[in-house]
Design a protein around this motif. Sequence first.
Motif, PDB file in Angstrom:
ATOM      1  N   GLU A   1      20.073  13.332 -15.396  1.00 18.32           N
ATOM      2  CA  GLU A   1      19.447  12.033 -15.611  1.00 18.32           C
ATOM      3  C   GLU A   1      20.072  10.994 -14.684  1.00 18.32           C
ATOM      4  O   GLU A   1      21.151  11.183 -14.145  1.00 18.32           O
ATOM      5  N   GLY A   2      19.364   9.899 -14.510  1.00 13.67           N
ATOM      6  CA  GLY A   2      19.902   8.818 -13.701  1.00 13.67           C
ATOM      7  C   GLY A   2      18.854   8.189 -12.826  1.00 13.67           C
ATOM      8  O   GLY A   2      17.656   8.444 -12.967  1.00 13.67           O
ATOM      9  N   GLU A   3      19.297   7.375 -11.901  1.00 17.70           N
ATOM     10  CA  GLU A   3      18.394   6.628 -11.032  1.00 17.70           C
ATOM     11  C   GLU A   3      17.829   7.518  -9.937  1.00 17.70           C
ATOM     12  O   GLU A   3      18.545   8.304  -9.331  1.00 17.70           O
ATOM     13  N   LEU A   4      16.548   7.376  -9.703  1.00 17.90           N
ATOM     14  CA  LEU A   4      15.872   8.076  -8.612  1.00 17.90           C
ATOM     15  C   LEU A   4      15.161   7.031  -7.760  1.00 17.90           C
ATOM     16  O   LEU A   4      14.292   6.310  -8.255  1.00 17.90           O
ATOM     17  N   VAL A   5      15.546   6.969  -6.493  1.00 16.54           N
ATOM     18  CA  VAL A   5      14.928   6.029  -5.562  1.00 16.54           C
ATOM     19  C   VAL A   5      14.045   6.816  -4.600  1.00 16.54           C
ATOM     20  O   VAL A   5      14.520   7.736  -3.917  1.00 16.54           O
ATOM     21  N   VAL A   6      12.772   6.467  -4.566  1.00 15.87           N
ATOM     22  CA  VAL A   6      11.811   7.101  -3.667  1.00 15.87           C
ATOM     23  C   VAL A   6      11.142   5.995  -2.868  1.00 15.87           C
ATOM     24  O   VAL A   6      10.310   5.249  -3.413  1.00 15.87           O
ATOM     25  N   GLY A   7      11.516   5.849  -1.613  1.00 18.73           N
ATOM     26  CA  GLY A   7      10.988   4.745  -0.823  1.00 18.73           C
ATOM     27  C   GLY A   7      11.312   3.431  -1.506  1.00 18.73           C
ATOM     28  O   GLY A   7      12.465   3.179  -1.886  1.00 18.73           O
ATOM     29  N   PRO A   8      10.303   2.575  -1.732  1.00 22.47           N
ATOM     30  CA  PRO A   8      10.548   1.288  -2.380  1.00 22.47           C
ATOM     31  C   PRO A   8      10.534   1.353  -3.913  1.00 22.47           C
ATOM     32  O   PRO A   8      10.658   0.320  -4.574  1.00 22.47           O
ATOM     33  N   PHE A   9      10.394   2.541  -4.476  1.00 18.69           N
ATOM     34  CA  PHE A   9      10.248   2.695  -5.923  1.00 18.69           C
ATOM     35  C   PHE A   9      11.546   3.201  -6.539  1.00 18.69           C
ATOM     36  O   PHE A   9      12.150   4.154  -6.038  1.00 18.69           O
ATOM     37  N   THR A  10      11.947   2.577  -7.630  1.00 17.67           N
ATOM     38  CA  THR A  10      13.157   2.988  -8.339  1.00 17.67           C
ATOM     39  C   THR A  10      12.791   3.380  -9.770  1.00 17.67           C
ATOM     40  O   THR A  10      12.195   2.576 -10.508  1.00 17.67           O
ATOM     41  N   PHE A  11      13.141   4.599 -10.140  1.00 22.33           N
ATOM     42  CA  PHE A  11      12.875   5.119 -11.476  1.00 22.33           C
ATOM     43  C   PHE A  11      14.184   5.457 -12.173  1.00 22.33           C
ATOM     44  O   PHE A  11      15.190   5.766 -11.526  1.00 22.33           O
ATOM     45  N   GLN A  12      14.135   5.446 -13.485  1.00 20.95           N
ATOM     46  CA  GLN A  12      15.186   6.040 -14.297  1.00 20.95           C
ATOM     47  C   GLN A  12      14.633   7.353 -14.832  1.00 20.95           C
ATOM     48  O   GLN A  12      13.578   7.372 -15.481  1.00 20.95           O
ATOM     49  N   VAL A  13      15.329   8.438 -14.528  1.00 19.71           N
ATOM     50  CA  VAL A  13      14.862   9.760 -14.946  1.00 19.71           C
ATOM     51  C   VAL A  13      15.515  10.134 -16.272  1.00 19.71           C
ATOM     52  O   VAL A  13      16.741  10.043 -16.423  1.00 19.71           O
TER      53      VAL A  13
ATOM     54  N   GLN B   1       0.815  -1.217   0.000  1.00 19.68           N
ATOM     55  CA  GLN B   1       0.000   0.000   0.000  1.00 19.68           C
ATOM     56  C   GLN B   1       0.853   1.274   0.000  1.00 19.68           C
ATOM     57  O   GLN B   1       0.361   2.353   0.299  1.00 19.68           O
ATOM     58  N   GLU B   2       2.122   1.147  -0.353  1.00 21.68           N
ATOM     59  CA  GLU B   2       2.981   2.321  -0.521  1.00 21.68           C
ATOM     60  C   GLU B   2       2.786   2.851  -1.935  1.00 21.68           C
ATOM     61  O   GLU B   2       2.597   2.076  -2.879  1.00 21.68           O
ATOM     62  N   ALA B   3       2.853   4.176  -2.089  1.00 25.18           N
ATOM     63  CA  ALA B   3       2.505   4.771  -3.377  1.00 25.18           C
ATOM     64  C   ALA B   3       3.358   5.993  -3.685  1.00 25.18           C
ATOM     65  O   ALA B   3       3.945   6.616  -2.786  1.00 25.18           O
ATOM     66  N   VAL B   4       3.426   6.318  -4.952  1.00 27.58           N
ATOM     67  CA  VAL B   4       3.906   7.624  -5.395  1.00 27.58           C
ATOM     68  C   VAL B   4       2.828   8.221  -6.289  1.00 27.58           C
ATOM     69  O   VAL B   4       2.097   7.496  -6.978  1.00 27.58           O
ATOM     70  N   ILE B   5       2.741   9.543  -6.253  1.00 23.75           N
ATOM     71  CA  ILE B   5       1.741  10.272  -7.031  1.00 23.75           C
ATOM     72  C   ILE B   5       2.477  11.058  -8.106  1.00 23.75           C
ATOM     73  O   ILE B   5       3.434  11.784  -7.812  1.00 23.75           O
ATOM     74  N   ILE B   6       2.027  10.929  -9.333  1.00 23.56           N
ATOM     75  CA  ILE B   6       2.663  11.627 -10.445  1.00 23.56           C
ATOM     76  C   ILE B   6       1.666  12.613 -11.048  1.00 23.56           C
ATOM     77  O   ILE B   6       0.564  12.248 -11.455  1.00 23.56           O
ATOM     78  N   ASP B   7       2.030  13.884 -11.039  1.00 20.05           N
ATOM     79  CA  ASP B   7       1.249  14.965 -11.657  1.00 20.05           C
ATOM     80  C   ASP B   7      -0.175  15.105 -11.118  1.00 20.05           C
ATOM     81  O   ASP B   7      -1.161  14.920 -11.855  1.00 20.05           O
ATOM     82  N   PRO B   8      -0.324  15.467  -9.846  1.00 18.29           N
ATOM     83  CA  PRO B   8      -1.671  15.717  -9.299  1.00 18.29           C
ATOM     84  C   PRO B   8      -2.188  17.079  -9.763  1.00 18.29           C
ATOM     85  O   PRO B   8      -1.896  18.113  -9.179  1.00 18.29           O
ATOM     86  N   GLY B   9      -2.991  17.076 -10.820  1.00 17.30           N
ATOM     87  CA  GLY B   9      -3.319  18.317 -11.511  1.00 17.30           C
ATOM     88  C   GLY B   9      -4.406  19.167 -10.895  1.00 17.30           C
ATOM     89  O   GLY B   9      -4.598  20.310 -11.302  1.00 17.30           O
ATOM     90  N   GLY B  10      -5.128  18.655  -9.911  1.00 19.34           N
ATOM     91  CA  GLY B  10      -6.197  19.433  -9.296  1.00 19.34           C
ATOM     92  C   GLY B  10      -7.101  18.536  -8.487  1.00 19.34           C
ATOM     93  O   GLY B  10      -6.789  17.376  -8.230  1.00 19.34           O
ATOM     94  N   ASP B  11      -8.244  19.088  -8.073  1.00 20.04           N
ATOM     95  CA  ASP B  11      -9.250  18.311  -7.320  1.00 20.04           C
ATOM     96  C   ASP B  11      -8.614  17.587  -6.143  1.00 20.04           C
ATOM     97  O   ASP B  11      -8.756  16.372  -5.975  1.00 20.04           O
ATOM     98  N   ALA B  12      -7.923  18.346  -5.311  1.00 21.05           N
ATOM     99  CA  ALA B  12      -7.145  17.752  -4.222  1.00 21.05           C
ATOM    100  C   ALA B  12      -7.994  16.931  -3.264  1.00 21.05           C
ATOM    101  O   ALA B  12      -7.578  15.857  -2.816  1.00 21.05           O
ATOM    102  N   GLU B  13      -9.190  17.417  -2.939  1.00 25.75           N
ATOM    103  CA  GLU B  13     -10.045  16.681  -2.001  1.00 25.75           C
ATOM    104  C   GLU B  13     -10.440  15.328  -2.579  1.00 25.75           C
ATOM    105  O   GLU B  13     -10.450  14.317  -1.866  1.00 25.75           O
ATOM    106  N   TYR B  14     -10.760  15.298  -3.866  1.00 24.33           N
ATOM    107  CA  TYR B  14     -11.120  14.042  -4.508  1.00 24.33           C
ATOM    108  C   TYR B  14      -9.954  13.071  -4.488  1.00 24.33           C
ATOM    109  O   TYR B  14     -10.106  11.876  -4.173  1.00 24.33           O
TER     110      TYR B  14
END
Length: 211
Positions: free
Chosen positions: A114-126, A23-36
């Motif tokens: 550019e390169g590796e980005l580690v956020v908590g348990p998530f690993t991205f290549q930027v 149940q761990e998450a990352v949020i990408i581009d939260p464009g609006g409607d914050a309450e929703y």
Amino acid sequence: MKWETIPLGPLQTNCYVLYNDNQEAVIIDPGGDAEYLQQWLENRNLHPAAILLTHAHFDHIGAVEQIRQTFDIDVYLHEKEREWLTDPEKNGAALFLGDSTISSAEADHHINQEGELVVGPFTFQVYETPGHSPGSISFYHPESETVFSGDVLFSGGIGRTDLPGGNHDELLKVIHDKLLELPEDTYVACGHGPYTTIHAEMDSNPFLNGF
């Protein structure tokens, strides 16, 4: 590892929530409607670790500050758009909506290479993928075979380049040199519209054929 699409904000920009079995998450581009978005996350008992921004146009950042404060999480953005979060003139809200309220505090982390980005348990290549905007970046997540491309590459299209800092030739080059070099079965999670795959865009995107 799963991700879901949530269209948010005045232009129904695709916000993505990537999450794992814990149940761990990352949020990408939260464009609006914050309450929703907040309710959506809480209903699923998800625990965000960070907000990742592909770029800082107004339609991708509208819920940043409220979500950041609600979940006490950090925001990641490219260095070249450091001032865009705080300035509705730069992020386009004032120009396109006549709204000077779409802004937030600065990002907590400014990506400058550019390169590796580690956020908590998530690993991205930027990947730095300018052209739509000077600080556009794409987050490739190998585990889910997905690249979160923002407004760089769409199903059957590419990002607009007539906004400040846009460059058509540069956009085509980074798509060709970086995104199209990803495995062909990679999902492309676009900033607007349906998702696609690298293979589909190589095969049929009219903007890329013959480049």
